[in-house]
Design an enzyme around this catalytic site. Structure first.
Site: not given
Length: 327
Positions: A21-22, A141, A227, A289
């Protein structure tokens, strides 16, 4: 690893890079187009470094805040002007398009600045999920902005079908939706064909558009796929050698946030699985992740990496990040 082509057919190593997101929004940003465009311009510099070194790239990205904002715009359009609101799968497609455009434009500009004649193309990507996935009965989510309890209750009164969850660590409430497991990347063959033709491809944005297939017919569903899990499935199916997850921390940690915390540097998928089972990784942050990294390596990938965005070059060279390797 099952896939479309044998390893070694491409001249350069193929990487799938999942932007966090960053890459689009930084702390304190309000979410304007100008802010996101400027942030991606910085991100493009790191990506161009890899292209300059000869790597083939497929880029994926998140869209949680963006799809949440898009849903709010549709809701406002309905209330103020009577414009029909679109379902979540269509809003996912909208955000894939606009984020892909921003990445395409900035990365192409950076490559031209360096004298590299490579084109970037975005593929609006669908991801097949199981209609019986238990996630549809347990939304987890988060999408969209944070709300106070009062704001949340007001929205809930207008949309009783919405589900919200409190994030006590960050002090607010967010809407949550189902997050089914990705099974097949529908456009996988097209993506690999474009890569082999020399294009840099932006694909599976926001985890892809979740669809189910029944009786030969596909239809979108109200959900958001993680994602990183979708990026892993894409990397697996197009035979990428490495899968890189970029985020706002410099790797995966044991005992994160405690005095005893330590960053994992190089760890086998088998060992990482033990750490995951021991509960070292937060379900809303590092857990998916780590799970994606394990899946990729177990499916035959060379290695999976978790690293901070600005350390991409160092991570590829083995000097930063967490590297998950075969047992």
């Amino acid at each position: 690893m099952k896939g479309l082509c044998k390893r070694g057919m491409a001249d350069e190593e193929l990487l799938v890079v999942a932007l966090g997101g960053n890459a689009l929004l930084r702390r304190g940003d309000k979410g304007s187009f100008e802010e996101q465009y400027r942030n991606v311009a910085t991100t493009a510099v790191y990506l161009a470094d890899l292209v300059e070194k000869g790597y083939k790239l497929v880029i994926t990205h998140g869209n949680g805040p963006q799809v949440g904002a898009t849903l709010l715009r549709h809701d406002a359009g309905l209330k103020m002007h009577g414009i029909p609101a679109f379902p979540m799968d269509a809003c996912g497609a909208e955000t894939q398009g606009f984020i892909g455009y921003v990445i395409q434009q900035n990365l192409r500009n950076e490559l031209k600045r360096r004298g590299i004649d490579k084109y970037v193309i975005t593929v609006v990507t669908r991801v097949i999920v199981d209609k019986d996935d238990p996630a549809f009965k347990n939304p987890t989510k988060p999408i969209g902005p944070f709300y106070s309890k009062e704001e949340m209750e007001k929205i809930k009164a207008e949309h009783p079908e919405y589900v919200f969850a409190e994030d006590k660590a960050r002090g607010g409430w967010r809407r949550v939706v189902p997050s089914p497991d990705p099974k097949i990347i529908a456009e996988r063959r097209a993506i690999r064909t474009l890569v082999d033709a020399g294009f840099i491809v932006v694909a599976s944005g926001g985890g892809g558009i979740p669809i189910i297939e029944e009786d030969g017919r596909a239809s979108g569903v109200e959900a958001v796929i993680d994602k990183d899990l979708a990026g892993e499935k894409l990397a697996e199916l197009i035979q990428a050698s490495r899968f890189i997850i970029l985020t706002d921390v410099d790797g995966a940690y044991l005992d994160f946030g405690k005095p005893s915390q330590r960053r994992l540097e190089k760890v086998s998928a088998r060992e990482m699985k033990k750490y995951l089972e021991q509960g070292h990784f937060g379900s809303g942050s590092m857990l998916p992740k780590v799970l994606a990294c394990i899946r990729f390596v177990e499916a035959g990938g060379k290695e999976a990496i978790v690293a901070e965005l600005s350390q991409l070059k160092e991570a590829i060279e083995g000097r930063a990040g967490t590297h998950v390797v075969p047992p």
